[in-house]
Design a protein around this motif. Sequence first.
Motif, PDB file in Angstrom:
ATOM      1  N   GLY A  36       3.468  41.135 -27.135  1.00 33.28           N
ATOM      2  CA  GLY A  36       2.768  41.526 -25.919  1.00 33.28           C
ATOM      3  C   GLY A  36       3.514  41.062 -24.683  1.00 33.28           C
ATOM      4  N   VAL A  37       3.024  41.493 -23.508  1.00 36.61           N
ATOM      5  CA  VAL A  37       3.648  41.153 -22.222  1.00 36.61           C
ATOM      6  C   VAL A  37       2.747  40.154 -21.497  1.00 36.61           C
ATOM      7  CG1 VAL A  37       4.460  42.014 -20.004  1.00 36.61           C
ATOM      8  CG2 VAL A  37       4.733  43.406 -22.067  1.00 36.61           C
ATOM      9  N   LEU A  38       3.341  39.034 -21.113  1.00 35.84           N
ATOM     10  CA  LEU A  38       2.626  37.983 -20.384  1.00 35.84           C
ATOM     11  C   LEU A  38       3.263  37.823 -19.010  1.00 35.84           C
ATOM     12  CD1 LEU A  38       0.452  35.732 -20.627  1.00 35.84           C
ATOM     13  CD2 LEU A  38       2.289  34.200 -21.368  1.00 35.84           C
ATOM     14  N   VAL A  39       2.449  37.866 -17.953  1.00 32.27           N
ATOM     15  CA  VAL A  39       2.970  37.713 -16.586  1.00 32.27           C
ATOM     16  C   VAL A  39       2.279  36.552 -15.895  1.00 32.27           C
ATOM     17  CG1 VAL A  39       3.584  40.141 -16.326  1.00 32.27           C
ATOM     18  CG2 VAL A  39       1.319  39.381 -15.650  1.00 32.27           C
ATOM     19  N   GLN A  40       3.037  35.866 -15.049  1.00 33.17           N
ATOM     20  CA  GLN A  40       2.486  34.798 -14.212  1.00 33.17           C
ATOM     21  C   GLN A  40       2.429  35.302 -12.778  1.00 33.17           C
ATOM     22  OE1 GLN A  40       4.476  31.013 -14.482  1.00 33.17           O
ATOM     23  NE2 GLN A  40       3.356  30.164 -12.754  1.00 33.17           N
ATOM     24  N   LEU A  41       1.213  35.417 -12.234  1.00 31.83           N
ATOM     25  CA  LEU A  41       1.011  35.981 -10.897  1.00 31.83           C
ATOM     26  C   LEU A  41       0.696  34.933  -9.841  1.00 31.83           C
ATOM     27  CD1 LEU A  41      -1.071  39.136 -11.886  1.00 31.83           C
ATOM     28  CD2 LEU A  41       1.339  39.041 -11.247  1.00 31.83           C
ATOM     29  N   ASP A  42       0.573  33.684 -10.234  1.00 30.59           N
ATOM     30  CA  ASP A  42       0.330  32.612  -9.268  1.00 30.59           C
ATOM     31  C   ASP A  42       1.349  31.501  -9.490  1.00 30.59           C
ATOM     32  OD1 ASP A  42      -0.790  31.030  -7.290  1.00 30.59           O
ATOM     33  OD2 ASP A  42      -2.195  30.076  -8.696  1.00 30.59           O
ATOM     34  N   PRO A  43       2.297  31.344  -8.540  1.00 30.80           N
ATOM     35  CA  PRO A  43       2.447  32.112  -7.300  1.00 30.80           C
ATOM     36  C   PRO A  43       3.022  33.495  -7.570  1.00 30.80           C
ATOM     37  CG  PRO A  43       4.261  30.590  -7.536  1.00 30.80           C
ATOM     38  CD  PRO A  43       3.337  30.305  -8.681  1.00 30.80           C
ATOM     39  N   ILE A  44       3.005  34.328  -6.525  1.00 27.59           N
ATOM     40  CA  ILE A  44       3.588  35.659  -6.621  1.00 27.59           C
ATOM     41  C   ILE A  44       4.816  35.699  -5.718  1.00 27.59           C
ATOM     42  CG2 ILE A  44       2.323  36.760  -4.708  1.00 27.59           C
ATOM     43  CD1 ILE A  44       1.934  39.167  -6.693  1.00 27.59           C
ATOM     44  N   PRO A  52       1.241  31.889  -2.448  1.00 26.09           N
ATOM     45  CA  PRO A  52       0.143  31.534  -3.363  1.00 26.09           C
ATOM     46  C   PRO A  52      -0.720  32.749  -3.696  1.00 26.09           C
ATOM     47  CG  PRO A  52      -0.329  30.772  -1.133  1.00 26.09           C
ATOM     48  CD  PRO A  52       1.078  31.296  -1.111  1.00 26.09           C
ATOM     49  N   ASN A  53      -1.214  32.772  -4.920  1.00 26.83           N
ATOM     50  CA  ASN A  53      -2.088  33.857  -5.376  1.00 26.83           C
ATOM     51  C   ASN A  53      -3.087  33.280  -6.403  1.00 26.83           C
ATOM     52  OD1 ASN A  53      -3.109  36.468  -5.796  1.00 26.83           O
ATOM     53  ND2 ASN A  53      -1.582  36.931  -7.357  1.00 26.83           N
ATOM     54  N   PRO A  54      -3.893  32.299  -5.945  1.00 24.53           N
ATOM     55  CA  PRO A  54      -4.731  31.548  -6.897  1.00 24.53           C
ATOM     56  C   PRO A  54      -5.739  32.401  -7.647  1.00 24.53           C
ATOM     57  CG  PRO A  54      -5.360  31.069  -4.625  1.00 24.53           C
ATOM     58  CD  PRO A  54      -4.087  31.847  -4.561  1.00 24.53           C
ATOM     59  N   ASP A  55      -6.294  33.407  -6.984  1.00 29.14           N
ATOM     60  CA  ASP A  55      -7.272  34.265  -7.671  1.00 29.14           C
ATOM     61  C   ASP A  55      -6.615  35.473  -8.339  1.00 29.14           C
ATOM     62  OD1 ASP A  55      -6.536  35.494  -5.380  1.00 29.14           O
ATOM     63  OD2 ASP A  55      -8.540  35.682  -4.523  1.00 29.14           O
ATOM     64  N   GLN A  56      -5.283  35.578  -8.214  1.00 25.67           N
ATOM     65  CA  GLN A  56      -4.493  36.629  -8.850  1.00 25.67           C
ATOM     66  C   GLN A  56      -4.962  38.040  -8.475  1.00 25.67           C
ATOM     67  OE1 GLN A  56      -2.994  35.885 -12.869  1.00 25.67           O
ATOM     68  NE2 GLN A  56      -4.306  34.084 -12.983  1.00 25.67           N
ATOM     69  N   THR A  57      -5.418  38.182  -7.224  1.00 27.44           N
ATOM     70  CA  THR A  57      -5.830  39.510  -6.765  1.00 27.44           C
ATOM     71  C   THR A  57      -4.624  40.354  -6.354  1.00 27.44           C
ATOM     72  OG1 THR A  57      -6.158  38.609  -4.544  1.00 27.44           O
ATOM     73  CG2 THR A  57      -8.090  38.718  -5.989  1.00 27.44           C
ATOM     74  N   LEU A  58      -3.522  39.693  -5.989  1.00 28.78           N
ATOM     75  CA  LEU A  58      -2.314  40.434  -5.613  1.00 28.78           C
ATOM     76  C   LEU A  58      -1.590  40.892  -6.869  1.00 28.78           C
ATOM     77  CD1 LEU A  58      -0.994  38.140  -2.740  1.00 28.78           C
ATOM     78  CD2 LEU A  58      -2.560  40.088  -2.600  1.00 28.78           C
ATOM     79  N   ARG A  59      -1.228  42.158  -6.902  1.00 30.81           N
ATOM     80  CA  ARG A  59      -0.604  42.745  -8.080  1.00 30.81           C
ATOM     81  C   ARG A  59       0.909  42.804  -7.925  1.00 30.81           C
ATOM     82  NH1 ARG A  59      -4.641  45.747 -10.915  1.00 30.81           N
ATOM     83  NH2 ARG A  59      -6.618  45.749  -9.791  1.00 30.81           N
ATOM     84  N   SER A  60       1.574  42.890  -9.037  1.00 32.23           N
ATOM     85  CA  SER A  60       3.029  43.003  -9.037  1.00 32.23           C
ATOM     86  C   SER A  60       3.444  44.451  -8.810  1.00 32.23           C
ATOM     87  CB  SER A  60       3.582  42.493 -10.368  1.00 32.23           C
ATOM     88  OG  SER A  60       4.971  42.666 -10.433  1.00 32.23           O
ATOM     89  N   GLY A  61       4.523  44.641  -8.024  1.00 35.55           N
ATOM     90  CA  GLY A  61       5.073  45.973  -7.806  1.00 35.55           C
ATOM     91  C   GLY A  61       4.499  46.723  -6.628  1.00 35.55           C
ATOM     92  N   VAL A  62       3.760  46.033  -5.727  1.00 35.18           N
ATOM     93  CA  VAL A  62       3.146  46.688  -4.569  1.00 35.18           C
ATOM     94  C   VAL A  62       4.120  46.636  -3.387  1.00 35.18           C
ATOM     95  CG1 VAL A  62       1.210  46.637  -2.948  1.00 35.18           C
ATOM     96  CG2 VAL A  62       0.835  46.084  -5.370  1.00 35.18           C
ATOM     97  N   THR A  63       4.285  47.755  -2.679  1.00 35.21           N
ATOM     98  CA  THR A  63       5.166  47.815  -1.508  1.00 35.21           C
ATOM     99  C   THR A  63       4.642  46.902  -0.412  1.00 35.21           C
ATOM    100  OG1 THR A  63       5.760  50.094  -2.038  1.00 35.21           O
ATOM    101  CG2 THR A  63       6.205  49.341   0.204  1.00 35.21           C
TER     102      THR A  63
END
Length: 359
Positions: free
Chosen positions: A195-203, A258-269
Amino acid sequence: MSSSQSIRTALAILGLFIAFFAVGTVFGSNRSETDTATQNPDSLFQVVTRRIDAQPMPATLTLRGRTEAFREVIVRAETQGRVLETPAIEGTDISQGDIMCRIDLDARGAALAQAEADLRARQLDYDAAQELQTRGHRSATQVASVEAARDAASARLQATREDLANTQVRAPFDGFFDRRLAETGDYLRAGDACGVLVQLDPILLVAEVSERDISGLNPGLSGRAELVTGETVDGVLRRAERRADPATRTFRIEIEAPNPDQTLRSGVTANIELNLEPVLAFRIPTSTMSLNSDGDLGVRIVVNGDTVRFVPVELVRDDGEMVWVSGLPDPASVIIRGQDFVADGARVDPVRDTSELSR
């Protein structure tokens, strides 16, 4: 008409001519005095000047970039076997050590028992060899050979245990289980994806910087990004690559946010503004700038108290009615009114303007 009337008419006309020439002489004399005063070389053209000092100019670099996960890993199997279970839920946060895929043990349990028994036997052989050596019935070479067999059995046991542990494919760090790549019943070989695991905090906020702008971009600079999804995030420059992309001649930079609640997604312009180190420049009204006969952009200043000097400047930033320029002496007595009516080298009568510049 009688002769007396003709004489009176002639005298009247003569009087009118005399009066006309007398008035013209008076007005002509006044105009001559006025022209003389205007052309008096001691009367200098008056200009208004303002003292401008160099000051730190806030500098920013605007870039077009995107968000990116701090880490993104395809978690792979380290042993082969059939997938028995995929306990991690796709699209949720999981912790380091959580099982993502569980592989069938097959004969690994029996292999472990055999390896343990083999090690016990080799340990008994080693203990007996040492005892016989103390009695003189075994040489040191024979004891070393038995010891090597015991160590080899211990290594096989350790490898069997690791292979058994590898049947549980675990998350290597805390992250977001983005995508499952193996389902129950699939057969995985060593290196196949679970599977794919991503860490979004921090972004990360990443962008490409041109050769012209990369100088001075050192870790620690603050930045802000506005995403096309509407969010705004602040961050700090994490790194700027030292090697340019051979195809584009640009350098990749990364801003950590910082992205503690992980609301920011990867790959956004994202539109990124990076705050650079302030530089010294002069903030002047736009109206003070002009072109000389050679087409150079510059500013007219007063030097030596009364002499006009045209100084070429470089436009650093445009703020609308005010501009930031470089190239002036510090401080500079800038002509803010009358600059269009004086030439380089002319002597003027400067009047100091003490009003504050607009901020």
